[in-house]
Design a protein around this motif. Structure first.
Motif, PDB file in Angstrom:
ATOM      1  N   ARG A   1       3.008  -5.281  -7.256  1.00 42.87           N
ATOM      2  CA  ARG A   1       3.953  -5.328  -6.513  1.00 42.87           C
ATOM      3  C   ARG A   1       5.027  -4.955  -6.149  1.00 42.87           C
ATOM      4  O   ARG A   1       6.481  -5.319  -6.437  1.00 42.87           O
ATOM      5  CB  ARG A   1       4.358  -7.488  -6.159  1.00 42.87           C
ATOM      6  CG  ARG A   1       2.956  -7.397  -5.666  1.00 42.87           C
ATOM      7  CD  ARG A   1       3.729  -9.422  -5.273  1.00 42.87           C
ATOM      8  NE  ARG A   1       4.715  -9.536  -3.981  1.00 42.87           N
ATOM      9  CZ  ARG A   1       6.077 -10.033  -4.958  1.00 42.87           C
ATOM     10  NH1 ARG A   1       6.077 -10.258  -6.131  1.00 42.87           N
ATOM     11  NH2 ARG A   1       6.594 -10.403  -4.046  1.00 42.87           N
ATOM     12  N   TYR A   2       5.152  -3.366  -6.215  1.00 45.16           N
ATOM     13  CA  TYR A   2       6.284  -2.546  -5.988  1.00 45.16           C
ATOM     14  C   TYR A   2       6.100  -1.383  -5.365  1.00 45.16           C
ATOM     15  O   TYR A   2       5.276  -1.190  -4.599  1.00 45.16           O
ATOM     16  CB  TYR A   2       6.113  -1.675  -7.742  1.00 45.16           C
ATOM     17  CG  TYR A   2       7.242  -0.677  -7.572  1.00 45.16           C
ATOM     18  CD1 TYR A   2       8.406  -0.983  -7.833  1.00 45.16           C
ATOM     19  CD2 TYR A   2       7.473   0.863  -7.683  1.00 45.16           C
ATOM     20  CE1 TYR A   2       9.621  -0.405  -8.446  1.00 45.16           C
ATOM     21  CE2 TYR A   2       8.420   1.511  -8.265  1.00 45.16           C
ATOM     22  CZ  TYR A   2       8.798   0.978  -8.178  1.00 45.16           C
ATOM     23  OH  TYR A   2      10.833   1.912  -8.609  1.00 45.16           O
ATOM     24  N   HIS A   3       7.270  -1.030  -4.931  1.00 40.72           N
ATOM     25  CA  HIS A   3       7.171  -0.564  -3.510  1.00 40.72           C
ATOM     26  C   HIS A   3       7.106   1.413  -3.438  1.00 40.72           C
ATOM     27  O   HIS A   3       7.126   1.564  -2.046  1.00 40.72           O
ATOM     28  CB  HIS A   3       8.972  -0.804  -2.764  1.00 40.72           C
ATOM     29  CG  HIS A   3       9.783   0.219  -3.311  1.00 40.72           C
ATOM     30  ND1 HIS A   3      10.604   0.004  -4.749  1.00 40.72           N
ATOM     31  CD2 HIS A   3      10.416   1.193  -3.445  1.00 40.72           C
ATOM     32  CE1 HIS A   3      11.654   0.061  -4.936  1.00 40.72           C
ATOM     33  NE2 HIS A   3      11.056   1.299  -4.458  1.00 40.72           N
TER      34      HIS A   3
ATOM     35  N   PRO B   1       1.066  -1.106  -0.386  1.00 41.52           N
ATOM     36  CA  PRO B   1      -0.111  -0.197  -0.051  1.00 41.52           C
ATOM     37  C   PRO B   1       1.148   1.401   0.142  1.00 41.52           C
ATOM     38  O   PRO B   1       0.405   1.890   0.836  1.00 41.52           O
ATOM     39  CB  PRO B   1      -0.614  -0.588   1.276  1.00 41.52           C
ATOM     40  CG  PRO B   1       0.180  -0.989   2.412  1.00 41.52           C
ATOM     41  CD  PRO B   1       1.108  -1.565   1.345  1.00 41.52           C
ATOM     42  N   SER B   2       1.556   1.647  -0.677  1.00 37.16           N
ATOM     43  CA  SER B   2       2.690   2.562  -1.083  1.00 37.16           C
ATOM     44  C   SER B   2       2.135   3.956  -0.897  1.00 37.16           C
ATOM     45  O   SER B   2       1.841   5.495  -0.205  1.00 37.16           O
ATOM     46  CB  SER B   2       3.478   2.588  -2.388  1.00 37.16           C
ATOM     47  OG  SER B   2       2.082   2.894  -3.587  1.00 37.16           O
ATOM     48  N   LEU B   3       0.192   3.844  -1.455  1.00 35.93           N
ATOM     49  CA  LEU B   3      -0.252   5.538  -1.555  1.00 35.93           C
ATOM     50  C   LEU B   3      -1.053   5.454   0.189  1.00 35.93           C
ATOM     51  O   LEU B   3      -0.621   6.818   0.679  1.00 35.93           O
ATOM     52  CB  LEU B   3      -1.251   5.495  -2.203  1.00 35.93           C
ATOM     53  CG  LEU B   3      -0.643   6.013  -3.703  1.00 35.93           C
ATOM     54  CD1 LEU B   3      -1.950   6.254  -4.319  1.00 35.93           C
ATOM     55  CD2 LEU B   3      -0.603   7.386  -3.471  1.00 35.93           C
TER      56      LEU B   3
ATOM     57  N   THR C   1       6.160   5.958  -1.022  1.00 32.14           N
ATOM     58  CA  THR C   1       6.633   4.673  -1.168  1.00 32.14           C
ATOM     59  C   THR C   1       6.923   3.965   0.032  1.00 32.14           C
ATOM     60  O   THR C   1       6.831   4.544   1.319  1.00 32.14           O
ATOM     61  CB  THR C   1       8.580   5.043  -1.222  1.00 32.14           C
ATOM     62  OG1 THR C   1       9.411   4.170  -1.519  1.00 32.14           O
ATOM     63  CG2 THR C   1       8.935   5.669  -0.222  1.00 32.14           C
ATOM     64  N   LEU C   2       7.127   2.472   0.117  1.00 34.11           N
ATOM     65  CA  LEU C   2       7.586   1.471   1.797  1.00 34.11           C
ATOM     66  C   LEU C   2       8.739   1.274   1.579  1.00 34.11           C
ATOM     67  O   LEU C   2       9.377   0.480   2.642  1.00 34.11           O
ATOM     68  CB  LEU C   2       6.293   0.232   1.172  1.00 34.11           C
ATOM     69  CG  LEU C   2       5.471   0.722   0.824  1.00 34.11           C
ATOM     70  CD1 LEU C   2       4.603  -0.385   0.368  1.00 34.11           C
ATOM     71  CD2 LEU C   2       4.621   0.754   2.454  1.00 34.11           C
ATOM     72  N   GLY C   3       9.447   2.127   1.041  1.00 32.58           N
ATOM     73  CA  GLY C   3      10.909   2.007   1.191  1.00 32.58           C
ATOM     74  C   GLY C   3      11.235   0.665   0.675  1.00 32.58           C
ATOM     75  O   GLY C   3      11.244  -0.814   0.360  1.00 32.58           O
TER      76      GLY C   3
END
Lengths: 455, 455
Positions: A340-342, A299-301, A324-326
């Motif tokens: 599935r992208y950070h 859930p990057s947003l 970003t989730l890092g």
């Protein structure tokens, strides 16, 4: 109200320009930074990776970019794509809402990805590039680029995330039919891949790792460049053909959308549909709500932060200001590999900060429930990625039923699920799970960001 | 000459009638016979298997049969289908021929089969039937019927040839997504299946065996009927929407076909494209050559005999006068599972006797070579069945190059190959074989025919 089910456009109606929303933003997006100097990245920094024309599009602010005739000519193989009124789904939901979907799954490789693969390959070919490298997650981008390279006679070398490579071997087969070379990533072919394999021999891979491998391979050869299937400005630009066509198709029915829904991984599918409608909204000609749907597992947003981060795992890319989730975050292996992208496209991330659209996160079982319902009514089997958008569209249609509102809903059905039936098997047999994403996993990945320059 | 690549028709142009070529034949086709009495089968004999309306269509001689509004409404989900000029293939072949293909792979289940699955299900539903049974080989028919049953709320039970079930498990998954029950055939669920399993526990199955199982299950329940995806007159009738649309699309370009090519298993795809053009030919309005392409491994037209034979393996069907290799013939497991049927549609067989079309047989490696060439130029991945038609189309285009003739070629691209990538893997890795079919294997199967009544 028009009685049409599928709204088709003649091929003369393929858009003549891509739309660059940067021209209409109240504040320009922050530039990418060079990780060594912390200064904005210039065209020279990008030249080893991308052809001049695409670098120009990446940093340009012209409102409209003409689509080259050669690209429009390849687009004619599948564009304009149909806009479809989902009457049978509406009936099954007993909703007063009118649901439209823009279907991109009829493209050669089965998704919206060729919209940008074709121009990227065209510009590379025109500048004398002989070979393109790229990464692919679910495989939709890889097969699109392989198709585009077959059109322009370029070699194509693809690093496919190991988890998807094993789950969906036939996606790699399709790339090979188009003439591409495919490696499971992490691979022993690159330094970045070997490093991961030494530490984690059974690594399932990630998009970030695969990007590192493809970027490394492109940098190592003079006649080779790299191509990215989402995230960057020029990719989002190319995808706006989706929204431009949908605008014309809805207008031909006399309809104006109230809610526009798309799934987001890197963001190009959502942006492609949404940007032309946002232009109309900014101009005061309509007022739709725009809503991005991301997976709860990545859930990057909705749970990420807005900060400078690397686009890949190994830290080879410029620093991008984005939700970003890092870059060290490895999402659970949900079936929507393309989500599935950070990180999130810097342009979309910037617009999210400006409050220009909403975002929600969904668990995958709700998405597959919506996808099965859609297949049984509308016939098309959706890919797991747009199933996220369908789940939110169904939820919105049910809210309309409660409220007695006949809203116009528009969603992006960006690909078919013919290579995802293993996931449907798991859903139908009750074996699919929604794993909770603990706060500390995000915190751990985000902690690394504090050590990066630019934050 | 028009510059169009894809010729689209508005949904108002979906044909309003199916075309029954029986009305225009100089000699009516011989009737099916009851195996016990050797007398022509009457409507009462067929009533346990088919609804009244379909029996009427099976034996009828009206030139045009109106398509019910409900069926046209479901057709709107994917019809009219595009007619495409294969310019990029032409260029790759350096041929003066103009190649057109009618693409049916954009249907919900990915082939031409829903054209008949939908009306068959509609008529059954209208007559109160609750459940349909059928067999499927490659799986295209099974997924089409499963889709159609989802549209009309009928249960659907499918026997899928074991070899295909194992090779292409995701075809069965797609049927399940649409809500169907799927058995590998031979199955322990029916007497016919148990009999085969006792004799040959590891039987790979065949269409003939699967038909026996589905027919037995339909006969055993009051509210259940059987549906067949090819061979019979009413199936060929429904498929004529393909040719009617193609006629209009070619006419809109000012083109008249010189050669029309389609693959034949049971014959419905070829007939669907060819019959409307044959009508025009019989009326003296055009003079195309029509050519059926069958696999060398199952050459009912080119190496079979014209005789009364059973449609299935167990001998449960009426006797059909057709080109046949004998109902005991089990073809080698080529990848074009949809072409592995011992017989040929009685109507097409009759017309073949009358000299109304030609036939050729192809080995599968030539077909896959053409399919890969097609994918790399036109983008679409063909199913192995229409790859046979493509191979002949390519051969004809190359003959045109030799002769310097700019003929107009029209071919039926009846389905995509997204579930056939295992076969492409074998081709690309050099593991695909063309097995010779020895004369004595055909002779053995044909010898049984002499023992049947009606011969």
């Amino acid at each position: 109200m028009n009685e049409a089910t599928r709204v088709l456009l003649d091929e003369s109606r393929i858009p003549r320009n891509w739309y660059n929303i940067v021209a209409d933003l109240p504040v320009p997006p922050p530039p990418p930074l060079h990780p060594g100097t912390c200064r904005p990245v210039g065209p020279d920094d990008l030249a080893p990776l991308f052809p001049t024309e695409l670098i120009g599009q990446e940093v340009g602010a012209d409102r409209f970019v003409p689509i080259p005739p050669s690209v429009r000519d390849v687009y004619r193989l599948w564009r304009p794509t149909p806009l479809v009124r989902a009457r049978r789904l509406e009936r099954a939901l007993d909703t007063p809402a009118r649901i439209y979907y823009k279907y991109e799954g009829g493209s050669p490789s089965g998704s919206h990805k060729p919209n940008t693969a074709v121009p990227q390959t065209y510009y590379n070919a025109r500048e004398g590039v002989r070979r393109l490298t790229t990464e692919t997650g679910a495989g939709q981008w890889g097969s699109a680029l392989a198709f585009a390279c077959a059109q322009y006679g370029l070699e194509c070398e693809i690093w496919m995330v190991r988890a998807s490579y094993d789950q969906k071997p036939h996606r790699a087969s399709l790339m090979r039919v188009y003439g591409a070379t495919v490696h499971a990533s992490p691979s022993p072919v690159t330094g970045a891949g070997r490093k991961v394999l030494e530490e984690t021999p059974d690594s399932p891979g990630s998009l970030g790792i695969a990007i590192s491998e493809a970027v490394e391979a492109a940098g190592a050869a003079q006649d080779t460049r790299y191509a990215l299937g989402s995230v960057l400005n020029h990719v989002l630009l190319h995808q706006t053909v989706i929204g431009e066509e949908a605008l014309e198709q809805l207008a031909s029915l006399g309809e104006t959308p109230d809610v526009i829904v798309g799934c987001t991984g890197g963001g190009s599918n959502f942006a492609g549909l949404a940007f032309p409608f946002l232009r109309e909204k900014l101009a005061g000609r309509m007022d739709p709500v725009l809503r991005a749907v991301e997976p709860e597992a990545c859930p990057s947003l909705t749970r990420g932060v807005y900060a400078y981060d690397f686009g890949d795992t190994a830290g080879l890319t410029p620093l991008l200001k984005m939700r970003t989730l890092g870059h060290g975050f490895v999402p659970d292996p949900i079936h929507a590999g393309g989500l599935r992208y950070h990180g999130m496209s810097p342009l979309l991330s910037h617009m999210y900060e400006l409050g220009m659209f909403e975002a929600v996160a969904k668990g995958q079982t709700e998405c597959f429930e919506a996808a099965v319902r859609f297949a049984r009514t509308e016939g098309i089997l959706p890919a797991p990625e747009p199933a996220h958008a369908l789940a939110e569209t169904v939820a919105e249609a049910l809210r309309c039923r409660e409220a007695g509102e006949s809203k116009v809903l528009l969603t992006a059905l960006c690909g078919h699920g013919h290579f995802d039936l293993g996931a449907y098997d798991r859903y139908l047999s009750g074996q699919m799970e929604d794993l909770a994403l603990p706060r500390d996993r995000i915190d751990t990945a985000l902690a690394e960001l504090a050590r990066l320059p630019g934050t």
